[in-house]
Motif scaffolding. Structure first.
Motif, PDB file in Angstrom:
ATOM      1  N   THR A 250      86.484  -7.530 -27.485  1.00 15.41           N
ATOM      2  CA  THR A 250      85.639  -6.443 -27.970  1.00 15.41           C
ATOM      3  C   THR A 250      84.379  -6.231 -27.148  1.00 15.41           C
ATOM      4  OG1 THR A 250      84.335  -7.852 -29.461  1.00 15.41           O
ATOM      5  CG2 THR A 250      86.428  -6.959 -30.310  1.00 15.41           C
ATOM      6  N   GLY A 251      83.957  -7.235 -26.403  1.00 10.07           N
ATOM      7  CA  GLY A 251      82.704  -7.145 -25.664  1.00 10.07           C
ATOM      8  C   GLY A 251      81.472  -7.501 -26.477  1.00 10.07           C
ATOM      9  N   ALA A 252      81.672  -7.907 -27.729  1.00 14.92           N
ATOM     10  CA  ALA A 252      80.530  -8.277 -28.577  1.00 14.92           C
ATOM     11  C   ALA A 252      79.807  -9.493 -27.997  1.00 14.92           C
ATOM     12  CB  ALA A 252      81.004  -8.579 -29.992  1.00 14.92           C
ATOM     13  N   HIS A 253      78.480  -9.421 -27.965  1.00  9.77           N
ATOM     14  CA  HIS A 253      77.684 -10.510 -27.420  1.00  9.77           C
ATOM     15  C   HIS A 253      77.644 -11.671 -28.411  1.00  9.77           C
ATOM     16  CE1 HIS A 253      73.930 -12.707 -26.363  1.00  9.77           C
ATOM     17  NE2 HIS A 253      74.356 -12.468 -25.138  1.00  9.77           N
ATOM     18  N   ARG A 254      77.859 -12.895 -27.896  1.00  7.77           N
ATOM     19  CA  ARG A 254      77.862 -14.076 -28.758  1.00  7.77           C
ATOM     20  C   ARG A 254      76.602 -14.917 -28.586  1.00  7.77           C
ATOM     21  NH1 ARG A 254      84.063 -16.521 -28.478  1.00  7.77           N
ATOM     22  NH2 ARG A 254      85.112 -14.758 -29.509  1.00  7.77           N
ATOM     23  N   TRP A 255      76.250 -15.247 -27.346  1.00  4.63           N
ATOM     24  CA  TRP A 255      75.076 -16.074 -27.133  1.00  4.63           C
ATOM     25  C   TRP A 255      74.606 -15.995 -25.679  1.00  4.63           C
ATOM     26  CZ3 TRP A 255      76.367 -19.457 -23.380  1.00  4.63           C
ATOM     27  CH2 TRP A 255      77.662 -20.006 -23.360  1.00  4.63           C
ATOM     28  N   SER A 256      73.411 -16.507 -25.437  1.00 10.56           N
ATOM     29  CA  SER A 256      72.825 -16.596 -24.098  1.00 10.56           C
ATOM     30  C   SER A 256      72.295 -18.005 -23.873  1.00 10.56           C
ATOM     31  CB  SER A 256      71.664 -15.607 -23.933  1.00 10.56           C
ATOM     32  OG  SER A 256      72.089 -14.290 -24.132  1.00 10.56           O
ATOM     33  N   PHE A 257      72.351 -18.440 -22.625  1.00 12.78           N
ATOM     34  CA  PHE A 257      71.784 -19.738 -22.241  1.00 12.78           C
ATOM     35  C   PHE A 257      71.033 -19.539 -20.935  1.00 12.78           C
ATOM     36  CE2 PHE A 257      72.147 -23.623 -19.668  1.00 12.78           C
ATOM     37  CZ  PHE A 257      71.441 -24.505 -20.488  1.00 12.78           C
ATOM     38  N   ARG A 258      69.858 -20.110 -20.830  1.00 11.53           N
ATOM     39  CA  ARG A 258      68.986 -19.869 -19.677  1.00 11.53           C
ATOM     40  C   ARG A 258      68.756 -21.144 -18.866  1.00 11.53           C
ATOM     41  NH1 ARG A 258      66.080 -15.728 -17.910  1.00 11.53           N
ATOM     42  NH2 ARG A 258      64.062 -15.996 -16.887  1.00 11.53           N
ATOM     43  N   VAL A 259      68.768 -20.999 -17.533  1.00 15.98           N
ATOM     44  CA  VAL A 259      68.526 -22.117 -16.630  1.00 15.98           C
ATOM     45  C   VAL A 259      67.136 -21.977 -16.013  1.00 15.98           C
ATOM     46  CG1 VAL A 259      70.987 -22.328 -16.158  1.00 15.98           C
ATOM     47  CG2 VAL A 259      69.558 -20.944 -14.627  1.00 15.98           C
ATOM     48  N   GLY A 260      66.771 -22.942 -15.143  1.00 18.26           N
ATOM     49  CA  GLY A 260      65.434 -22.977 -14.579  1.00 18.26           C
ATOM     50  C   GLY A 260      65.303 -22.247 -13.255  1.00 18.26           C
ATOM     51  N   ASP A 261      64.139 -22.359 -12.645  1.00 21.64           N
ATOM     52  CA  ASP A 261      63.836 -21.679 -11.387  1.00 21.64           C
ATOM     53  C   ASP A 261      64.684 -22.236 -10.242  1.00 21.64           C
ATOM     54  OD1 ASP A 261      61.877 -20.200 -12.667  1.00 21.64           O
ATOM     55  OD2 ASP A 261      60.263 -21.591 -12.126  1.00 21.64           O
ATOM     56  N   ASP A 262      65.129 -21.338  -9.355  1.00 23.04           N
ATOM     57  CA  ASP A 262      65.907 -21.753  -8.193  1.00 23.04           C
ATOM     58  C   ASP A 262      65.082 -22.654  -7.277  1.00 23.04           C
ATOM     59  OD1 ASP A 262      67.850 -20.122  -9.208  1.00 23.04           O
ATOM     60  OD2 ASP A 262      67.771 -18.637  -7.606  1.00 23.04           O
ATOM     61  N   LEU A 263      65.715 -23.702  -6.778  1.00 24.18           N
ATOM     62  CA  LEU A 263      65.065 -24.560  -5.785  1.00 24.18           C
ATOM     63  C   LEU A 263      65.034 -23.900  -4.415  1.00 24.18           C
ATOM     64  CD1 LEU A 263      66.603 -28.022  -6.735  1.00 24.18           C
ATOM     65  CD2 LEU A 263      64.376 -27.096  -7.377  1.00 24.18           C
ATOM     66  N   MET A 264      66.027 -23.055  -4.144  1.00 27.40           N
ATOM     67  CA  MET A 264      66.093 -22.275  -2.917  1.00 27.40           C
ATOM     68  C   MET A 264      66.547 -20.878  -3.293  1.00 27.40           C
ATOM     69  SD  MET A 264      68.016 -25.080  -0.493  1.00 27.40           S
ATOM     70  CE  MET A 264      68.001 -24.046   0.959  1.00 27.40           C
ATOM     71  N   ASP A 265      66.289 -19.922  -2.409  1.00 21.39           N
ATOM     72  CA  ASP A 265      66.644 -18.535  -2.687  1.00 21.39           C
ATOM     73  C   ASP A 265      68.063 -18.243  -2.192  1.00 21.39           C
ATOM     74  OD1 ASP A 265      64.084 -17.691  -3.779  1.00 21.39           O
ATOM     75  OD2 ASP A 265      63.314 -18.012  -1.752  1.00 21.39           O
ATOM     76  N   PHE A 266      68.974 -17.970  -3.125  1.00 23.11           N
ATOM     77  CA  PHE A 266      70.362 -17.657  -2.796  1.00 23.11           C
ATOM     78  C   PHE A 266      70.795 -16.275  -3.271  1.00 23.11           C
ATOM     79  CE2 PHE A 266      70.413 -22.315  -2.844  1.00 23.11           C
ATOM     80  CZ  PHE A 266      71.126 -22.603  -1.692  1.00 23.11           C
ATOM     81  N   SER A 267      70.029 -15.655  -4.169  1.00 22.99           N
ATOM     82  CA  SER A 267      70.435 -14.380  -4.743  1.00 22.99           C
ATOM     83  C   SER A 267      70.108 -13.249  -3.774  1.00 22.99           C
ATOM     84  CB  SER A 267      69.715 -14.155  -6.078  1.00 22.99           C
ATOM     85  OG  SER A 267      70.226 -13.035  -6.746  1.00 22.99           O
ATOM     86  N   PRO A 268      71.108 -12.449  -3.351  1.00 22.97           N
ATOM     87  CA  PRO A 268      70.886 -11.431  -2.316  1.00 22.97           C
ATOM     88  C   PRO A 268      69.674 -10.544  -2.583  1.00 22.97           C
ATOM     89  CG  PRO A 268      73.219 -11.594  -2.818  1.00 22.97           C
ATOM     90  CD  PRO A 268      72.513 -12.461  -3.817  1.00 22.97           C
ATOM     91  N   TYR A 269      68.864 -10.390  -1.551  1.00 21.47           N
ATOM     92  CA  TYR A 269      67.703  -9.498  -1.542  1.00 21.47           C
ATOM     93  C   TYR A 269      66.592  -9.924  -2.498  1.00 21.47           C
ATOM     94  CZ  TYR A 269      70.665  -6.395   1.151  1.00 21.47           C
ATOM     95  OH  TYR A 269      71.482  -5.884   2.119  1.00 21.47           O
ATOM     96  N   GLN A 270      66.607 -11.169  -2.963  1.00 18.16           N
ATOM     97  CA  GLN A 270      65.608 -11.602  -3.924  1.00 18.16           C
ATOM     98  C   GLN A 270      64.966 -12.924  -3.501  1.00 18.16           C
ATOM     99  OE1 GLN A 270      66.453 -10.633  -8.233  1.00 18.16           O
ATOM    100  NE2 GLN A 270      68.535 -10.834  -7.483  1.00 18.16           N
ATOM    101  N   MET A 271      63.797 -13.178  -4.070  1.00 16.21           N
ATOM    102  CA  MET A 271      63.090 -14.442  -3.907  1.00 16.21           C
ATOM    103  C   MET A 271      62.545 -14.869  -5.255  1.00 16.21           C
ATOM    104  SD  MET A 271      60.815 -13.857  -0.451  1.00 16.21           S
ATOM    105  CE  MET A 271      59.886 -15.355  -0.818  1.00 16.21           C
ATOM    106  N   GLY A 272      62.462 -16.190  -5.462  1.00 19.17           N
ATOM    107  CA  GLY A 272      61.778 -16.727  -6.629  1.00 19.17           C
ATOM    108  C   GLY A 272      62.399 -16.344  -7.954  1.00 19.17           C
ATOM    109  N   VAL A 273      63.732 -16.338  -8.034  1.00 23.85           N
ATOM    110  CA  VAL A 273      64.400 -15.966  -9.282  1.00 23.85           C
ATOM    111  C   VAL A 273      65.152 -17.175  -9.840  1.00 23.85           C
ATOM    112  CG1 VAL A 273      64.577 -13.548  -8.624  1.00 23.85           C
ATOM    113  CG2 VAL A 273      66.460 -15.113  -8.055  1.00 23.85           C
ATOM    114  N   ARG A 274      65.970 -16.923 -10.848  1.00 25.38           N
ATOM    115  CA  ARG A 274      66.837 -17.945 -11.441  1.00 25.38           C
ATOM    116  C   ARG A 274      68.274 -17.470 -11.305  1.00 25.38           C
ATOM    117  NH1 ARG A 274      63.746 -19.725 -17.067  1.00 25.38           N
ATOM    118  NH2 ARG A 274      61.808 -20.413 -16.083  1.00 25.38           N
ATOM    119  N   THR A 275      69.149 -18.336 -10.793  1.00 20.06           N
ATOM    120  CA  THR A 275      70.485 -17.875 -10.440  1.00 20.06           C
ATOM    121  C   THR A 275      71.552 -18.875 -10.853  1.00 20.06           C
ATOM    122  OG1 THR A 275      69.458 -16.925  -8.454  1.00 20.06           O
ATOM    123  CG2 THR A 275      71.850 -16.859  -8.569  1.00 20.06           C
TER     124      THR A 275
END
Length: 468
Positions: free
Chosen positions: A376-401
């Protein structure tokens, strides 16, 4: 303008002393025609920046080198950094120097706690080069690790370690990096696909090469995909086209050109087999196509577009869970490509994905793991991680991935993140049951077999943990 630049380039090259080493810098990956022209001169290296990715290869006598940006992570999730090249009378040496956001085990070693959940550290080994996005593949007492050599010093290929001790058993060398997992057959054949488009099939027990094939467009392909082995046939390729080869002798059964034969730009989303009859191929920027396993004919196409950041879709039963475009999430019917449901994805895009019979789990470049009902696509839950130790997300810096595919283990998920932590998360609620620190980004999915857990980190280390 193009004619003027060509005349200038040929004039400059012709005016150089015959014994002078020449280094050429361009914006985009050089064409085969340009490389052919440069081969007439003493050109040692052609270096380029677009497509913001790490790619090293030798074409003839020329090193052709792509480097991720200094200011943000690359399109292929290479860390932001720079290429260090030393030139001298004996030629040149090079390396990729990644830039860390925080202190990691790249500068301070042995920071792992050695435990997570029920697992405790059994052994750890430092590898010659990184495996980056390729997961440890465990088979018959071996751990197979795809290798990505940023020095172009002969370490590309597949490294086999003893699963009990971590000692090296063999190295199956390739001419360019293997960016994704090897595929395995029950009979012990293994298939590895290089970024340049060469398919290697070898004996997984010994590393002995059985056969090699160049896919159309080799050596200038951009292939980050895992081959598929099914019913005595190996299927390999990407958005420009896929082929079927007899597993025993490498004879080509068919090759189907897709998306105009164009596969520049890195994308890790690879083919998936459905119902023993279709090979579903993600077509970056266009959609997906399903081709028949028997003859390669296109069965259906869908315009549910994916981007280069997208992970591989997941086939569960008759459903195909996938991210789409920059902002879509959805489920298609694998038999015909019909969209069951989709909606805008508010967390930028999906960069890690797995699914079971009831739910899909999507990792994001906003540092969250999102769980949705598969039907159905119904949202169940979210879980969050910490700050990236290195930048791996394309075109971004200082995010969480979360780049690593979450691994389902009964009623829990193993979630590796770029913050250096491996999390044990309850599938029903998203509750964190435990977590262990590994000191460097975890950019590939861990592997579970029996009581053992294998974890690879970007800083060239692999860990074996065992239930005690």
């Amino acid at each position: 303008d193009q004619r003027r630049k060509e005349a200038w380039l040929l004039s400059e090259l012709s005016s150089q002393p015959a014994d002078r080493d020449i280094y050429v810098f361009v914006q985009c990956p050089p064409s085969a025609e340009l490389l052919d022209r440069l081969a007439a001169y003493n050109v040692k290296m052609v270096s380029y920046g677009h497509y913001h990715a790490s790619k090293l290869q030798r074409v003839g006598d020329i090193d052709v080198v792509g480097t991720p940006p200094f200011t943000f992570a690359g399109m292929d999730t290479s860390p932001r950094g720079f290429r260090h090249v030393q030139c001298g009378t004996q030629g040149h040496r090079m390396d990729l120097r990644p830039l860390a956001s925080h202190v990691t085990s790249l500068s301070h070693t042995d920071k792992t706690q050695g435990s997570v959940g029920p697992w405790r550290l059994e052994w750890a080994r430092e590898l010659p080069v990184t495996n980056h996005r390729a997961s440890p593949v465990v088979w018959n007492g071996l751990v197979l690790l795809s290798q990505q050599d940023e020095t172009h010093d002969g370490h590309d290929g597949v490294l086999a370690l003893d699963a009990d001790t971590g000692e090296q058993r063999y190295h199956m060398a390739t001419e360019t990096a293997v960016k994704n997992n090897v595929a395995l057959s029950d009979s012990g054949f293994a298939a590895a696909l290089t970024i340049a488009g060469k398919l290697h099939v070898f004996d997984a027990r010994t590393g002995e090469m059985r056969w090699e094939r160049d896919l159309p467009g080799h050596p200038l392909r951009w292939l980050y995909t895992t081959p598929v082995i099914h019913d005595g046939v190996v299927y390999a390729g990407g958005k420009a086209g896929c082929g079927a080869f007899d597993l025993a002798d490498g004879s080509k059964q068919w090759y189907t050109t897709l998306q105009g034969g164009f596969d520049f730009q890195p994308c890790y989303a690879g083919p998936q087999v459905f119902d023993g009859r279709l090979l579903i191929v993600p077509l970056q920027g266009k959609g997906m196509a399903a081709v028949r396993l028997g003859d390669g004919a296109v069965e259906w196409e869908s315009d549910f577009r994916i981007k280069y950041q997208s992970p591989s879709p997941r086939v569960v039963g008759g459903l195909l869970a996938t991210g789409g475009d920059y902002t879509d999430l959805g489920v298609l019917r694998a038999a015909n490509g019909e969209v069951m449901w989709h909606f805008p994805f508010e967390h930028k895009y999906v960069c890690a994905l797995t699914a079971d019979e009831s739910a899909m789990y999507a990792g994001t470049p906003t540092g969250e793991l999102q769980c949705y009902d598969l039907h159905t696509g119904a949202h169940r839950w979210s879980f969050r991680v910490g700050d990236d130790l290195m930048d791996f997300s394309p075109y971004q810096m200082g995010v969480r991935t979360i780049l690593a595919e979450p691994v389902i283990d009964a009623d829990r998920l193993l979630v590796g993140a770029c913050d250096g932590w491996l999390y044990v998360v309850e599938t029903a609620t998203g509750t964190c049951l435990d977590q262990g620190f590994f000191g460097a980004p975890i950019t590939s999915a861990p592997s579970i077999t029996g009581d053992r857990l294998y974890v690879a980190t970007y800083d060239r280390k692999v860990y074996c943990l065992e239930v005690r």
